[in-house]
Motif scaffolding. Structure first.
Motif, PDB file in Angstrom:
ATOM      1  N   ALA A  46     -56.506  56.947   3.155  1.00 11.81           N
ATOM      2  CA  ALA A  46     -57.145  56.418   4.362  1.00 11.81           C
ATOM      3  C   ALA A  46     -56.557  55.054   4.719  1.00 11.81           C
ATOM      4  N   SER A  47     -56.193  54.278   3.687  1.00 12.55           N
ATOM      5  CA  SER A  47     -55.711  52.920   3.966  1.00 12.55           C
ATOM      6  C   SER A  47     -54.378  52.928   4.711  1.00 12.55           C
ATOM      7  N   VAL A  48     -53.638  54.056   4.652  1.00 12.65           N
ATOM      8  CA  VAL A  48     -52.377  54.142   5.394  1.00 12.65           C
ATOM      9  C   VAL A  48     -52.624  53.887   6.880  1.00 12.65           C
ATOM     10  N   PHE A  49     -53.769  54.395   7.362  1.00 11.53           N
ATOM     11  CA  PHE A  49     -54.053  54.277   8.792  1.00 11.53           C
ATOM     12  C   PHE A  49     -54.937  53.080   9.140  1.00 11.53           C
ATOM     13  N   THR A  50     -55.408  52.347   8.129  1.00  9.81           N
ATOM     14  CA  THR A  50     -56.345  51.257   8.430  1.00  9.81           C
ATOM     15  C   THR A  50     -55.835  49.884   8.005  1.00  9.81           C
ATOM     16  N   GLN A  51     -54.781  49.843   7.166  1.00 12.13           N
ATOM     17  CA  GLN A  51     -54.349  48.531   6.682  1.00 12.13           C
ATOM     18  C   GLN A  51     -52.908  48.217   7.062  1.00 12.13           C
ATOM     19  N   MET A  52     -52.572  46.925   6.962  1.00 13.79           N
ATOM     20  CA  MET A  52     -51.235  46.465   7.316  1.00 13.79           C
ATOM     21  C   MET A  52     -50.258  46.747   6.179  1.00 13.79           C
ATOM     22  N   THR A  53     -48.955  46.640   6.490  1.00  6.48           N
ATOM     23  CA  THR A  53     -47.952  46.825   5.441  1.00  6.48           C
ATOM     24  C   THR A  53     -48.142  45.746   4.372  1.00  6.48           C
ATOM     25  N   PRO A  54     -48.137  46.161   3.097  1.00  7.40           N
ATOM     26  CA  PRO A  54     -48.461  45.233   2.009  1.00  7.40           C
ATOM     27  C   PRO A  54     -47.240  44.479   1.507  1.00  7.40           C
ATOM     28  N   PRO A  55     -47.464  43.394   0.758  1.00  8.80           N
ATOM     29  CA  PRO A  55     -46.381  42.784  -0.006  1.00  8.80           C
ATOM     30  C   PRO A  55     -46.050  43.698  -1.186  1.00  8.80           C
ATOM     31  N   PRO A  56     -44.908  43.494  -1.854  1.00 11.92           N
ATOM     32  CA  PRO A  56     -44.562  44.348  -2.991  1.00 11.92           C
ATOM     33  C   PRO A  56     -45.694  44.365  -4.015  1.00 11.92           C
ATOM     34  N   GLY A  57     -46.096  45.557  -4.441  1.00 14.27           N
ATOM     35  CA  GLY A  57     -47.097  45.668  -5.492  1.00 14.27           C
ATOM     36  C   GLY A  57     -48.523  45.585  -4.998  1.00 14.27           C
ATOM     37  N   GLY A  60     -52.074  48.313   0.643  1.00 19.77           N
ATOM     38  CA  GLY A  60     -51.865  48.216   2.085  1.00 19.77           C
ATOM     39  C   GLY A  60     -51.604  49.561   2.710  1.00 19.77           C
ATOM     40  N   GLY A  61     -51.313  49.548   4.012  1.00 21.56           N
ATOM     41  CA  GLY A  61     -51.068  50.790   4.738  1.00 21.56           C
ATOM     42  C   GLY A  61     -49.928  50.611   5.709  1.00 21.56           C
ATOM     43  N   LEU A  62     -49.979  51.382   6.784  1.00 21.84           N
ATOM     44  CA  LEU A  62     -48.886  51.355   7.756  1.00 21.84           C
ATOM     45  C   LEU A  62     -49.399  51.094   9.165  1.00 21.84           C
ATOM     46  N   LEU A  63     -50.636  50.593   9.286  1.00 22.83           N
ATOM     47  CA  LEU A  63     -51.260  50.508  10.606  1.00 22.83           C
ATOM     48  C   LEU A  63     -50.386  49.765  11.615  1.00 22.83           C
ATOM     49  N   ASN A  64     -49.885  48.580  11.229  1.00 26.91           N
ATOM     50  CA  ASN A  64     -49.085  47.808  12.186  1.00 26.91           C
ATOM     51  C   ASN A  64     -47.813  48.549  12.586  1.00 26.91           C
ATOM     52  N   ALA A  65     -47.236  49.294  11.629  1.00 27.33           N
ATOM     53  CA  ALA A  65     -46.004  50.027  11.934  1.00 27.33           C
ATOM     54  C   ALA A  65     -46.281  51.205  12.858  1.00 27.33           C
ATOM     55  N   ILE A  66     -47.395  51.916  12.608  1.00 25.15           N
ATOM     56  CA  ILE A  66     -47.745  53.056  13.462  1.00 25.15           C
ATOM     57  C   ILE A  66     -48.021  52.558  14.877  1.00 25.15           C
ATOM     58  N   TYR A  67     -48.786  51.455  14.962  1.00 25.42           N
ATOM     59  CA  TYR A  67     -49.093  50.879  16.274  1.00 25.42           C
ATOM     60  C   TYR A  67     -47.795  50.486  16.993  1.00 25.42           C
ATOM     61  N   GLY A  68     -46.925  49.785  16.272  1.00 24.09           N
ATOM     62  CA  GLY A  68     -45.681  49.312  16.882  1.00 24.09           C
ATOM     63  C   GLY A  68     -44.822  50.467  17.376  1.00 24.09           C
ATOM     64  N   SER A  69     -44.704  51.517  16.550  1.00 25.41           N
ATOM     65  CA  SER A  69     -43.910  52.677  16.960  1.00 25.41           C
ATOM     66  C   SER A  69     -44.499  53.306  18.207  1.00 25.41           C
ATOM     67  N   ALA A  70     -45.838  53.453  18.232  1.00 17.18           N
ATOM     68  CA  ALA A  70     -46.489  54.069  19.389  1.00 17.18           C
ATOM     69  C   ALA A  70     -46.231  53.229  20.637  1.00 17.18           C
TER      70      ALA A  70
END
Lengths: 284, 319
Positions: A46-57, A60-70
């Motif tokens: 679920a966090s893939v769609f709700t959180q931002m890209t994390p620092p190493p380790g 986090g998720g991919l929300l900002n990237a999905i938004y940006g791509s869209a």
């Protein structure tokens, strides 16, 4: 061995090789889809769609990237497809056989298969160098240039499929060509043109190379179109090549999201086109 | 009798002119884009080209520290990876097209055709990540040791398969490219085979020819131009492909005789180094690489299009 047996053997060997080739192609497709599914689902949460890209380790998720791509895909289509549709209209209706149209058709076919990294360099040269920084809107511009040839080609093809009788009837009622095109031809070719748009979205939503020097990437949430923006392909590129396990997992999740989106778009485009063709067949 | 409203007619005429010029400008914009690409790349590449002259394309050196750049390693890598891709994908694509047009049961024809076309829709970054994590380890563990062991000692040919199995490298990039261009080649060849009139084929069968004989002596000669056009369209894709190659080639600016060694291509050099390039000459050299790629792919794609168009016209006349 008799001549006849030799011929039959040769035939069997080549036909067998052709089946082997087909099987190999299908196995490759299956292998790619299988890896994507198994590793993508493993990285999915679920966090893939709700959180931002994390620092190493970190988590986090991919929300900002999905938004940006869209955002960039939508902007790219909004900028590119009107140009493509209008240019396609010109080729199909106004300048069907002019020398200019022949040249444009040829150039468009070249652009259709031109390497996308070249388009990225082109936009970098004419926009980023002048602006002095990377930004989402420039990324969208690069995607728009890639969307134009796809929409142009399908629009022209689809307008050519409209029965000439419809155009003639409209002209006989005294309508100017633009009225005929807007009120008769566009509605008649609507699902075909939509197919072109779907194909264009599918084409540009997975593009990475042109974004390398235009939108770049962004670790954080950003809605500023004038600043670098995160996007799925760039995040996949960065995360997959990293040594961190959590980044690699997210890269696979992102890859699955992109591929599923694109396959759904391509299949809908195909279904739409098939429906269109049976419609036409039924009408005749 | 209709009453002609002159104001209405005048408005229509103005709208007509606006719409017409809008479509014309959009069409001309397409021409301008291609011209713009050529001019902007030439402009960006000029500092490097004027500094290094013709030696830019003949030197292997690529040293950002001493600001010395030559494109030979990248050109070599581009040509070799594309050659490997074509070597693998052309026979396979021919086989698939043959299967789809001549052998396939009608029930399977559409699903398999669609599956092959869907493979073409998968974005290149997916092939890259798959190539890096799945294909490269398989090649490293199973295929490359076998090649080194069995083909390595062969005089001449063996030079291509020397050194340790890295997994990533020129050969892996070529294989990934082959899988990527396979659907384009197969789909184009299938469409071309479909343009062969059924009567020609039936005549062949009527004379007692086998399926293969009909294909080799009737279908192939009839669609020769289209086959070459389809191959060149695939070649154009392979030459310019960026992300998939960047993942698996290893990015080493040198020319090795072994195709198992890491290398680089024009597009992967640009993708890897562009945003990190410091110094005007470095950036300009990378744009010069882009210009080279543009010239090479433009020539190949234009030739392919010209051939396919010729075929289209001929098919149009025949019907």
């Amino acid at each position: 061995m008799s001549r006849r047996a030799r011929r039959k053997l040769k035939n069997a060997v080549f036909l067998f090789l052709s089946m082997v080739a087909t099987t190999t192609g299908l196995v490759c497709l299956a292998a790619i889809l299988w890896t994507l599914l198994s590793r993508g689902i493993a990285g999915m949460s679920a966090s893939v769609f709700t959180q931002m890209t994390p620092p190493p380790g970190g988590e986090g998720g991919l929300l900002n990237a999905i938004y940006g791509s869209a955002v960039m895909t939508v902007l790219g289509i909004l900028i590119g497809s009107p140009i493509g549709v209008l240019a396609g209209t010109h080729l199909a209706e106004y300048g069907r056989n002019s020398r200019l149209s022949v040249a444009i058709r040829f150039i468009n076919d070249v652009l259709l298969s031109a390497p996308s990294i070249i388009i990225g360099l082109f936009i970098y040269q004419i926009v980023v160098v002048r602006l002095g920084h990377f930004s989402a809107i420039v990324g969208a511009l690069a995607l728009a240039v890639l969307a134009i040839p796809v929409t142009l080609r399908t629009t022209e093809d689809m307008l050519n499929l409209v029965p000439p009788g419809m155009k003639d009837s409209s002209a006989a009622l005294g309508a100017y060509p633009w009225r005929t095109i807007v009120s008769v031809l566009y509605p008649a070719a609507r699902s075909g043109i939509v197919t072109g748009l779907l194909l264009a979205i599918a084409r540009i939503s997975g593009e990475t190379a042109p974004l390398l020097f235009t939108a770049l990437n962004n670790q954080f949430w950003s809605t500023d179109l004038n600043a670098p923006m995160a996007n799925l392909p760039m995040v996949i590129f960065q995360f997959a090549l990293s040594p961190y396990k959590n980044w690699q997992d997210l890269a696979w999740a992102g890859a699955l999201i992109i591929t599923v989106t694109i396959l759904v778009l391509s299949i809908s485009a195909r279904v739409l086109l098939a429906l269109l063709q049976t419609d036409r067949g039924g009408a005749r | 009798m209709a009453i002609i409203d002159s104001r209405h007619a005048a408005k229509q005429l103005i709208l007509e002119r606006i719409f017409r010029s809008a479509t014309l400008s959009a069409a001309i914009l397409v021409l301008l884009i291609l011209g713009g690409v050529a001019i902007s790349l030439l402009h960006g590449a000029w500092p490097a080209l004027s500094h290094f002259g013709f030696s830019f394309v003949t030197r292997e050196i690529w040293n950002p520290v001493t600001d010395e750049f030559g494109a030979l390693a990248a050109i070599y890598g581009t040509v070799v990876t594309s050659a490997i891709a074509m070597l693998l994908a052309v026979p396979a694509g021919f086989g698939i097209a043959l299967f789809l047009t001549e052998l396939c049961p009608p029930l399977l024809k559409r699903p398999i055709g669609v599956a092959v076309e869907l493979l073409a829709a998968v974005p290149s970054i997916i092939f890259g990540i798959w190539g890096l994590f799945v294909l490269a380890p398989v090649l490293q563990r199973h295929v490359q040791p076998w090649l080194i062991h069995h083909v390595g000692p062969v005089p001449g040919l063996g030079h291509l398969f020397k050194g340790p199995p890295f997994g990533i490298g020129v050969l892996t990039a070529g294989v990934v490219l082959a899988i990527m261009v396979l659907p384009f080649i197969a789909a184009t060849m299938r469409d071309v085979f479909d343009t062969v009139p059924a009567m020609l084929k039936e005549s062949g069968y009527g004379l007692g020819a086998t399926t293969w004989e009909v294909i080799w002596n009737v279908v192939v000669p009839h669609s020769r131009v289209g086959i070459v056009g389809g191959m060149m369209l695939g070649l154009g894709r392979a030459l310019g492909e960026t992300m998939a190659v960047t993942f698996v080639i290893g990015n080493a600016h040198r020319i090795s005789s072994s195709i198992l060694a890491p290398g680089t291509t024009i597009s992967s050099s640009i993708a890897n180094e562009f945003t990190e390039a410091v110094g005007a000459l470095y950036t300009s050299s990378l744009i010069a690489l882009g210009l080279l790629l543009f010239l090479i792919t433009f020539t190949v794609i234009a030739a392919a299009q010209a051939m396919l168009h010729r075929l289209e016209r001929r098919a149009g006349v025949a019907i």
